[in-house]
Design an enzyme around this catalytic site. Structure first.
Site, PDB file in Angstrom:
ATOM      1  N   HIS A 114      -5.328  -0.746   5.398  1.00 39.05           N
ATOM      2  CA  HIS A 114      -5.093   0.005   6.643  1.00 39.05           C
ATOM      3  C   HIS A 114      -6.186  -0.173   7.704  1.00 39.05           C
ATOM      4  O   HIS A 114      -6.858   0.781   8.093  1.00 39.05           O
ATOM      5  CB  HIS A 114      -4.854   1.494   6.361  1.00 39.05           C
ATOM      6  CG  HIS A 114      -5.735   2.138   5.314  1.00 39.05           C
ATOM      7  ND1 HIS A 114      -7.106   2.025   5.307  1.00 39.05           N
ATOM      8  CD2 HIS A 114      -5.424   2.913   4.253  1.00 39.05           C
ATOM      9  CE1 HIS A 114      -7.595   2.705   4.286  1.00 39.05           C
ATOM     10  NE2 HIS A 114      -6.596   3.241   3.623  1.00 39.05           N
ATOM     11  N   HIS A 119       1.531   5.305  -2.109  1.00 33.42           N
ATOM     12  CA  HIS A 119       1.099   6.346  -3.058  1.00 33.42           C
ATOM     13  C   HIS A 119       2.360   6.986  -3.615  1.00 33.42           C
ATOM     14  O   HIS A 119       3.079   7.664  -2.889  1.00 33.42           O
ATOM     15  CB  HIS A 119       0.239   7.390  -2.339  1.00 33.42           C
ATOM     16  CG  HIS A 119      -1.011   6.811  -1.749  1.00 33.42           C
ATOM     17  ND1 HIS A 119      -2.206   6.735  -2.431  1.00 33.42           N
ATOM     18  CD2 HIS A 119      -1.245   6.234  -0.540  1.00 33.42           C
ATOM     19  CE1 HIS A 119      -3.127   6.155  -1.666  1.00 33.42           C
ATOM     20  NE2 HIS A 119      -2.574   5.835  -0.504  1.00 33.42           N
ATOM     21  N   LEU A 120       2.634   6.734  -4.904  1.00 37.40           N
ATOM     22  CA  LEU A 120       3.881   7.247  -5.495  1.00 37.40           C
ATOM     23  C   LEU A 120       3.647   8.513  -6.312  1.00 37.40           C
ATOM     24  O   LEU A 120       4.581   9.117  -6.810  1.00 37.40           O
ATOM     25  CB  LEU A 120       4.558   6.152  -6.312  1.00 37.40           C
ATOM     26  CG  LEU A 120       4.935   4.895  -5.494  1.00 37.40           C
ATOM     27  CD1 LEU A 120       5.603   3.850  -6.368  1.00 37.40           C
ATOM     28  CD2 LEU A 120       5.834   5.239  -4.311  1.00 37.40           C
ATOM     29  N   ARG A 121       2.376   8.907  -6.455  1.00 32.82           N
ATOM     30  CA  ARG A 121       1.972  10.237  -6.969  1.00 32.82           C
ATOM     31  C   ARG A 121       2.282  10.506  -8.430  1.00 32.82           C
ATOM     32  O   ARG A 121       1.999  11.607  -8.915  1.00 32.82           O
ATOM     33  CB  ARG A 121       2.584  11.362  -6.126  1.00 32.82           C
ATOM     34  CG  ARG A 121       2.311  11.260  -4.625  1.00 32.82           C
ATOM     35  CD  ARG A 121       0.842  11.326  -4.289  1.00 32.82           C
ATOM     36  NE  ARG A 121       0.618  11.476  -2.847  1.00 32.82           N
ATOM     37  CZ  ARG A 121      -0.447  11.015  -2.229  1.00 32.82           C
ATOM     38  NH1 ARG A 121      -1.415  10.389  -2.902  1.00 32.82           N
ATOM     39  NH2 ARG A 121      -0.595  11.196  -0.939  1.00 32.82           N
ATOM     40  N   ASP A 174       1.166   2.541   3.702  1.00 36.07           N
ATOM     41  CA  ASP A 174       0.311   3.644   3.247  1.00 36.07           C
ATOM     42  C   ASP A 174       1.145   4.928   3.087  1.00 36.07           C
ATOM     43  O   ASP A 174       0.686   6.023   3.432  1.00 36.07           O
ATOM     44  CB  ASP A 174      -0.872   3.874   4.189  1.00 36.07           C
ATOM     45  CG  ASP A 174      -1.972   4.718   3.539  1.00 36.07           C
ATOM     46  OD1 ASP A 174      -1.838   5.061   2.348  1.00 36.07           O
ATOM     47  OD2 ASP A 174      -2.968   5.029   4.215  1.00 36.07           O
ATOM     48  N   HIS A 210       0.837  -1.204   0.000  1.00 42.46           N
ATOM     49  CA  HIS A 210       0.000   0.000   0.000  1.00 42.46           C
ATOM     50  C   HIS A 210       0.873   1.256   0.000  1.00 42.46           C
ATOM     51  O   HIS A 210       1.385   1.670   1.046  1.00 42.46           O
ATOM     52  CB  HIS A 210      -0.912  -0.001   1.234  1.00 42.46           C
ATOM     53  CG  HIS A 210      -2.004   1.025   1.162  1.00 42.46           C
ATOM     54  ND1 HIS A 210      -3.286   0.785   1.606  1.00 42.46           N
ATOM     55  CD2 HIS A 210      -2.019   2.295   0.686  1.00 42.46           C
ATOM     56  CE1 HIS A 210      -4.026   1.864   1.417  1.00 42.46           C
ATOM     57  NE2 HIS A 210      -3.285   2.792   0.868  1.00 42.46           N
ATOM     58  N   ASN A 253      -4.843   6.529  -7.072  1.00 45.30           N
ATOM     59  CA  ASN A 253      -5.329   7.920  -6.964  1.00 45.30           C
ATOM     60  C   ASN A 253      -4.286   8.930  -7.441  1.00 45.30           C
ATOM     61  O   ASN A 253      -3.937   9.874  -6.742  1.00 45.30           O
ATOM     62  CB  ASN A 253      -5.829   8.240  -5.553  1.00 45.30           C
ATOM     63  CG  ASN A 253      -4.759   8.120  -4.477  1.00 45.30           C
ATOM     64  OD1 ASN A 253      -3.718   7.495  -4.696  1.00 45.30           O
ATOM     65  ND2 ASN A 253      -5.009   8.704  -3.319  1.00 45.30           N
TER      66      ASN A 253
HETATM   67  O1  DOR Z   1      -4.023   8.942   4.762  1.00 48.78           O
HETATM   68  C1  DOR Z   1      -4.314   8.662   3.611  1.00 48.78           C
HETATM   69  N1  DOR Z   1      -3.708   9.226   2.550  1.00 48.78           N
HETATM   70  N2  DOR Z   1      -5.282   7.775   3.398  1.00 48.78           N
HETATM   71  C2  DOR Z   1      -5.754   7.540   2.176  1.00 48.78           C
HETATM   72  O2  DOR Z   1      -6.622   6.740   2.061  1.00 48.78           O
HETATM   73  C3  DOR Z   1      -5.267   8.299   1.021  1.00 48.78           C
HETATM   74  C4  DOR Z   1      -3.894   8.728   1.229  1.00 48.78           C
HETATM   75  C5  DOR Z   1      -3.418   9.720   0.211  1.00 48.78           C
HETATM   76  O3  DOR Z   1      -3.568   9.460  -0.988  1.00 48.78           O
HETATM   77  O4  DOR Z   1      -2.833  10.735   0.588  1.00 48.78           O
END
Ligand code: DOR
Length: 431
Positions: A233, A63-65, A306, A61, A95
């Site tokens: 999470h 997020h590499l943006r 996360d 999990h 996302n």
């Molecule tokens: O804390 C979080 N940040 N929870 C999420 O579900 C999304 C993530 C984000 O993309 O920043």
């Protein structure tokens, strides 16, 4: 022939239950041999005396943006932060901007990661177009392009009928669905855990029930469809109990917990530090204890970070307005070592939760030091104390609740496909 000999460490390999002092030989990208006193001519030698040697960590999990929010992180900076944290394979959430709801985006991420990231990157595709929770994505095409799971993470699929169809179709491509469990109506504007802390802060609360009710719904839909569900999470004692019962009933459900939900309570938010804001929020001590117990018992399968980078200017606002999320890669091992020190989990079992178990959930490589396995290895010093400074880290962002704190337990080196890609004294070495 490229040879790397990792000498004299405590080899922890959950895939073979091995926990003993040994040497490990990695040759031409794969694990070649493990045993006492290996004699190998012409090998690059890494001394692992006093260290643990384990399969490279796998993070399900992150997020590499990239694409779209490269000012927060990109596949290169995220990949460097990953290997500095001991992660050799990571999956990344959909996302991005544009959302990874189209095979072209999945392919873009895979191609960029191949050149830019020292860690292996595996995209998780969106379950619905634009993460809007309404129209399903083309799952077969996304899976064919390389998506290892489907998730609208960051958002919840509110419509139970849509979630049912997502689960049904995911079966056809044999890929799990990852649920971000948060009932939007119950959450409302909540930004911290609902309870005494939200009252003291004067901020709207986000109750555990918002998570529990969604987990309950999706477990029932999983039972109906026979699909594979992975709970992202997990953070509340109620959800943990629901997952425990579902597994006892034989459902195909797995779960992950973050380092922050294992070690911090909502009391950490009392100073209004936006680097303690995340979704789901930090919970009560009862919830933290339930998560720790479930991780040690194996009801929760994996630790997942996360890792959620946000820029300084985005976090330097009122608590209610800040985006949720914290960095996770570089602190993960030092933070979760708390459970080993408290005798709640053995080193071997922690390595299973940080690596091996992930390969049962998604099609990601690694998780084993058996000969023939990918040469993905992490060397860890469980006693080394260090102070984490996000400004000296590899992420482009700084949003960590552990900034300036001393941690015990440090990643010494990371090996990906037989190549030393990170050493704590020399930094990230490739690409
Ligand atoms: O804390 C979080 N940040 N929870 C999420 O579900 C999304 C993530 C984000 O993309 O920043």
């Amino acid at each position: 022939m490229a040879r790397l000999l990792i000498r004299g460490g405590r080899v922890l390999d959950p895939s073979s239950e091995r926990d003993e002092r040994a040497d490990l030989l990695v040759q031409d990208g794969s694990i070649a041999d493990v045993g006492p006193d290996l004699e190998v001519r012409g090998a690059e030698v890494v001394d692992a005396d006093g260290c643990w040697v384990a399969p490279g960590f796998i993070d399900l999990h992150t997020h590499l943006r990239e694409p779209g929010q490269e000012y927060k992180e990109d596949l290169g900076s995220g990949g460097r932060a990953a290997v500095a944290g001991g992660f050799t394979s990571v999956t990344c959430m959909a996302n991005t901007d544009p959302v990874n709801d189209d095979p072209a985006v999945t392919e873009y991420i895979l191609n960029r990661a191949r050149t830019d990231s020292p860690a292996k990157v595996f995209p998780i595709a969106a379950a619905t177009l634009g993460l809007d929770g309404e129209v399903m994505t083309e799952m077969a095409a996304l899976a064919a392009a390389g998506a290892v799971a489907f998730s609208d993470d960051g958002r919840t699929i509110s419509d139970a009928g849509v979630m049912r169809r997502v689960l049904e179709y995911s079966k056809l491509v044999d890929v799990p669905v990852v649920v971000h469990a948060e009932d939007c109506a119950l959450r409302g504007d909540g930004v911290v855990n609902e309870g005494p802390v939200s009252t003291r802060l004067g901020l709207p609360g986000n109750p555990c029930l918002a998570e529990d009710i969604l987990v309950a719904r999706d477990l029932m839909l999983t039972e109906l469809t026979g699909a594979r569900l992975h709970v992202a999470h997990i953070s509340s004692a109620g959800s943990v109990e629901l997952v425990r019962q579902a597994r006892e009933r034989g459902l195909s459900v797995t779960a992950e917990v973050t380092p922050h939900h294992l070690t911090l309570t909502d009391e950490a938010t009392l100073g209004y530090d936006t680097n303690t804001k995340m979704a789901p929020p930090l919970r009560s001590v009862v919830d933290v204890e339930a998560c720790r117990k479930a991780l040690s018992e194996g009801v929760i399968d994996v630790v997942a970070t996360d890792h959620a980078p946000h820029a300084v200017h985005e976090k330097e606002v009122d608590f209610a307005d800040a985006p949720p999320g914290v960095l996770g890669f570089e602190t993960a091992f030092g933070v979760v070592m708390d459970l080993v020190r408290e005798d709640e989990i053995s080193p071997l079992e922690l390595m299973r939760r940080m690596s091996t178990n992930a390969t049962r959930i998604m099609k990601v490589p690694g998780g084993s030091l058996a000969p023939g396995s990918p040469g993905d290895v992490v060397i860890l010093d469980p006693e080394r104390r260090w102070v984490y400074d996000p400004a000296k880290g590899y992420s482009k962002s700084r949003n960590s609740p552990w900034a300036g704190q001393e941690l015990t337990g440090r990643v010494v080196a990371t090996v990906v496909d037989g190549r030393l890609v990170y050493h704590c004294d020399r930094g990230v070495l490739v690409p």
